[in-house]
Design a protein around this motif. Structure first.
Motif, PDB file in Angstrom:
ATOM      1  N   PHE A 378       0.903  -1.316   0.248  1.00 59.20           N
ATOM      2  CA  PHE A 378      -0.047   0.179  -0.028  1.00 59.20           C
ATOM      3  C   PHE A 378       0.945   1.213   0.054  1.00 59.20           C
ATOM      4  O   PHE A 378       1.620   1.316   1.006  1.00 59.20           O
ATOM      5  N   LEU A 379       0.883   1.915  -1.283  1.00 54.63           N
ATOM      6  CA  LEU A 379       1.692   3.122  -1.320  1.00 54.63           C
ATOM      7  C   LEU A 379       1.103   4.376  -1.770  1.00 54.63           C
ATOM      8  O   LEU A 379       0.123   4.218  -2.525  1.00 54.63           O
ATOM      9  N   ASP A 380       1.924   5.408  -1.528  1.00 56.10           N
ATOM     10  CA  ASP A 380       1.512   6.825  -1.966  1.00 56.10           C
ATOM     11  C   ASP A 380       2.520   7.101  -3.156  1.00 56.10           C
ATOM     12  O   ASP A 380       3.655   7.236  -2.525  1.00 56.10           O
ATOM     13  N   VAL A 381       2.125   7.468  -4.025  1.00 57.59           N
ATOM     14  CA  VAL A 381       3.019   7.580  -5.173  1.00 57.59           C
ATOM     15  C   VAL A 381       2.703   8.636  -6.089  1.00 57.59           C
ATOM     16  O   VAL A 381       1.566   9.277  -6.014  1.00 57.59           O
ATOM     17  N   GLU A 382       3.834   9.053  -6.827  1.00 54.62           N
ATOM     18  CA  GLU A 382       3.653  10.315  -7.763  1.00 54.62           C
ATOM     19  C   GLU A 382       3.940   9.661  -9.264  1.00 54.62           C
ATOM     20  O   GLU A 382       5.120   9.304  -9.212  1.00 54.62           O
ATOM     21  N   LEU A 383       3.236   9.792 -10.046  1.00 52.78           N
ATOM     22  CA  LEU A 383       3.517   9.150 -11.335  1.00 52.78           C
ATOM     23  C   LEU A 383       4.654   9.980 -12.174  1.00 52.78           C
ATOM     24  O   LEU A 383       4.388  11.177 -12.052  1.00 52.78           O
ATOM     25  N   ARG A 384       5.059   9.340 -12.745  1.00 50.17           N
ATOM     26  CA  ARG A 384       6.179   9.926 -13.696  1.00 50.17           C
ATOM     27  C   ARG A 384       6.315   9.589 -15.037  1.00 50.17           C
ATOM     28  O   ARG A 384       6.697  10.465 -15.736  1.00 50.17           O
ATOM     29  N   GLY A 385       5.520   8.659 -15.538  1.00 49.49           N
ATOM     30  CA  GLY A 385       5.406   8.436 -16.999  1.00 49.49           C
ATOM     31  C   GLY A 385       5.902   7.176 -17.319  1.00 49.49           C
ATOM     32  O   GLY A 385       6.095   6.227 -16.366  1.00 49.49           O
ATOM     33  N   LEU A 386       5.511   6.606 -18.492  1.00 49.81           N
ATOM     34  CA  LEU A 386       5.905   5.414 -19.081  1.00 49.81           C
ATOM     35  C   LEU A 386       7.200   5.276 -19.462  1.00 49.81           C
ATOM     36  O   LEU A 386       7.992   6.098 -20.152  1.00 49.81           O
ATOM     37  N   VAL A 387       7.743   4.050 -19.365  1.00 55.36           N
ATOM     38  CA  VAL A 387       8.965   3.815 -19.673  1.00 55.36           C
ATOM     39  C   VAL A 387       9.187   2.467 -20.429  1.00 55.36           C
ATOM     40  O   VAL A 387       8.375   1.472 -20.175  1.00 55.36           O
ATOM     41  N   ARG A 388      10.242   2.188 -21.282  1.00 58.33           N
ATOM     42  CA  ARG A 388      10.137   0.811 -21.973  1.00 58.33           C
ATOM     43  C   ARG A 388      11.250   0.162 -21.406  1.00 58.33           C
ATOM     44  O   ARG A 388      12.323   0.506 -21.231  1.00 58.33           O
TER      45      ARG A 388
END
Length: 591
Positions: A378-388
């Motif tokens: 169970f985490l609080d996160v900030e999205l950064r975007g898609l990576v390959r």
């Protein structure tokens, strides 16, 4: 004909039919299984008929969907009952397992351990001679499979392992028997080219059955009880429970089962599940979310329970947190709680590194099935975007403590919403979310994303069932640094894979694959330079054992030391798994 079209066959039936074949017919058995797979099948009640040719029919009588005796398989050919067709049909059919399905529906007739005959008598502190003999038989059969590899472990080798599994079950060793049946199931999937088969799964299954059988002779007390296992999942009384819904996830298994599992939590943070899984695949998984929960008098659906609450009396709970649905269980709808309200908010207050360590104990490849615990974080996160990545794309997110987490889809089935939701979330870097994910053991922090708070802050999203819309996402913040196009693994690299790949290489091709490697000193030097001298020693011993063949005084090759090779392979497999888990736990520590 496919295996799914045939009824399940008891392990002892398959073993008996193969053992009764002459040596000449045993050599033809694998070809007969392949040939039978191309023949048409007809169902008539409890009887399944296979057209061997235009004049010959093979019948399997399966009351309740399981063939329980060898006489229930009959053939109309001139060589019957000593023909190869009966054994081929048994080998082509799925293996029946007396134990309940691990991901199956809640058993309304689940009984307490004390009510089962084999648990009412106090077990001795050491294994009996018969149990040790049964474990040794399983070890020998599994070691022979490892020696031959997938390519050489045909129907005869599988039948030997099935016979050993049946003997182990008769001696009240359900854990080692179940592990042996898992190996047979994976072997058949590998040889049939099943797209869901993974070599890593068979490596784990083989190491589990070999390790359990090996320890049976020396274990005592609680360790022996864990090695014996249980023939049925025990449900223990847990009194009255006040439960708060968390989320609902779809469940789709490789065996064609589908359904949902709803997670709920108690006031003390304990996690429980209520499941509804049955044959039906992904279609049933989508429909089961809107079916009523089979627990007491509650009229809630699984989707509603994931956001509401329950008051349960007379509750029964299994070691892994499954709520039983027996006749004495009473449940009524109650008020739920938001993820930001007590008592659920406390789940997100535990440090990520501590959550990961707890999840690793329950997700370990060789963990005690009755140990309990959860693999959720169970985490609080900030999205950064898609990576390959080499295996596809994932969503990068930052959580407390400076840990960067890779978020992946829990299931790639296009009928489920996992993939579409992940791709949509990747278009909103800078968004802060409260998430629930399943730990994926790796050398870097990695989760399979299951649920998240709604981007608008109102409610939650079951990412496998609910579909986000672009209007639900905030406008991307231009000040947020985008994620790198490729996720680097600096700091997460370890040469442990040099040992892991040799362990995995043995399974498809057998001992011969390692025996022809020759000098591995370059690999062992890399392991030692990385501070893994034990891994280097295990790799050297494993390859030396694979290449070693003794000769008698006349220069003739003696039989290979199958047991010695299996011992070296088991040590390498268990060591690699333990180090991988340690590296995974270290990756979750704050920078």
């Amino acid at each position: 004909m496919t295996a799914a079209q045939l009824p399940r066959v008891a392990p002892e039936v398959t073993a008996t039919l193969v053992e009764d074949l002459s040596p000449r017919l045993r050599k033809r058995l694998d070809a007969a299984v392949t040939k039978l797979g191309a023949r048409p099948v007809q169902h008539d009640g409890d009887t399944v008929t296979i057209a061997v040719d235009e004049e010959t029919d093979l019948r399997l009588h399966a009351p309740g969907g399981v063939v329980v005796t060898a006489d229930a398989i009959t053939c109309g050919c001139l060589l019957a009952p000593a023909c190869v067709h009966r054994a081929a049909a048994a080998c082509a059919a799925p293996t029946a397992d007396p134990a309940p399905e691990p991901a199956g529906p809640q058993d309304a007739t689940a009984v307490e351990p004390a009510s089962r005959p084999d648990d009412t008598v106090q077990a001795p502190d050491v294994a009996s001679p018969a149990q040790r003999a049964a474990a040794e038989a399983v070890w020998s059969a599994a070691a022979a499979v490892l020696e031959a590899g997938v390519d050489g472990a045909g129907a005869v080798a599988q039948a030997a392992l099935l016979r050993a599994a049946h003997t182990a079950r008769l001696q009240h060793l359900p854990r080692v028997a179940g592990a042996a049946l898992s190996v047979v199931t994976l072997l058949r999937a590998a040889r049939a080219g099943d797209p869901s088969y993974r070599t890593a799964g068979l490596v784990t299954a083989l190491a589990d059955v070999l390790g359990t059988a090996h320890r049976m002779g020396t274990a005592s007390g609680t360790e022996l009880a864990a090695l014996r296992g249980r023939s049925r999942r025990p449900y223990s009384p847990d009194g009255s429970l006040r439960l708060y819904g968390l989320f609902t996830e779809p469940v789709v298994t490789g065996s064609g089962h589908g359904g949902v599992r709803t997670w709920v939590a108690g006031p003390d943070g304990r996690l429980f599940t209520v499941g509804d899984v049955a044959p039906g695949g992904v279609g049933r998984a989508l429909g089961a979310a809107d079916r009523a929960v089979r627990l007491g008098e509650s009229a809630l659906t699984h989707r509603e329970l994931g956001r509401a609450g329950l008051a349960v009396s007379g509750a029964t709970v299994s070691p892994d947190g499954r709520l039983g649905a027996g006749k004495g269980v009473r449940a009524v709808t109650a008020r739920g709680a938001a993820w930001t309200e007590p008592p659920l908010a406390a789940l997100w207050e535990v440090p990520p590194s501590q959550q990961a360590a707890q999840a690793l104990r329950s997700t370990s490849r060789y963990a005690d099935p009755d140990a309990g615990g959860s693999d959720l974080l169970f985490l609080d996160v900030e999205l950064r975007g898609l990576v390959r990545e080499p295996g596809g794309a994932c969503l990068l997110a930052s959580c407390d403590g400076g840990v960067t987490v890779r978020l992946t889809v829990a299931d790639d089935d296009p009928a489920l919403a996992h993939r579409d939701n992940l791709m949509l979330l990747a278009t909103a870097p800078g968004t802060r979310l409260r998430i629930v994910g399943r730990l994926v053991p790796a050398l870097h922090p990695r989760l399979a994303l299951l649920a998240c708070s709604h981007p608008t802050g109102e409610g939650t999203i079951d990412l496998g069932l609910d579909r986000l819309r672009r209007a639900d996402l905030p406008v991307p913040d231009a000040r947020v640094d985008p994620a790198p196009q490729k996720a680097g693994d600096a700091g997460a690299y370890s040469p442990l894979h040099l040992l892991e790949r040799r362990v995995e290489q043995t399974v498809p091709a057998g001992r011969a694959a390692l025996g022809m490697l020759g000098d591995v000193s370059a690999e062992t030097r890399r392991l030692r330079r990385a501070g893994l001298p034990t891994a280097a020693g295990l790799l050297t011993a494993l390859c030396a054992s694979a290449a070693r063949r003794e000769r008698d005084r006349f220069g003739r090759l003696l039989p290979a030391d199958t047991d010695g090779f299996a011992t070296h392979w088991l040590a390498a497999a268990r060591y690699a798994s333990a180090v991988s888990e340690s590296l995974c736990a270290a990756a979750w520590e704050p920078a």
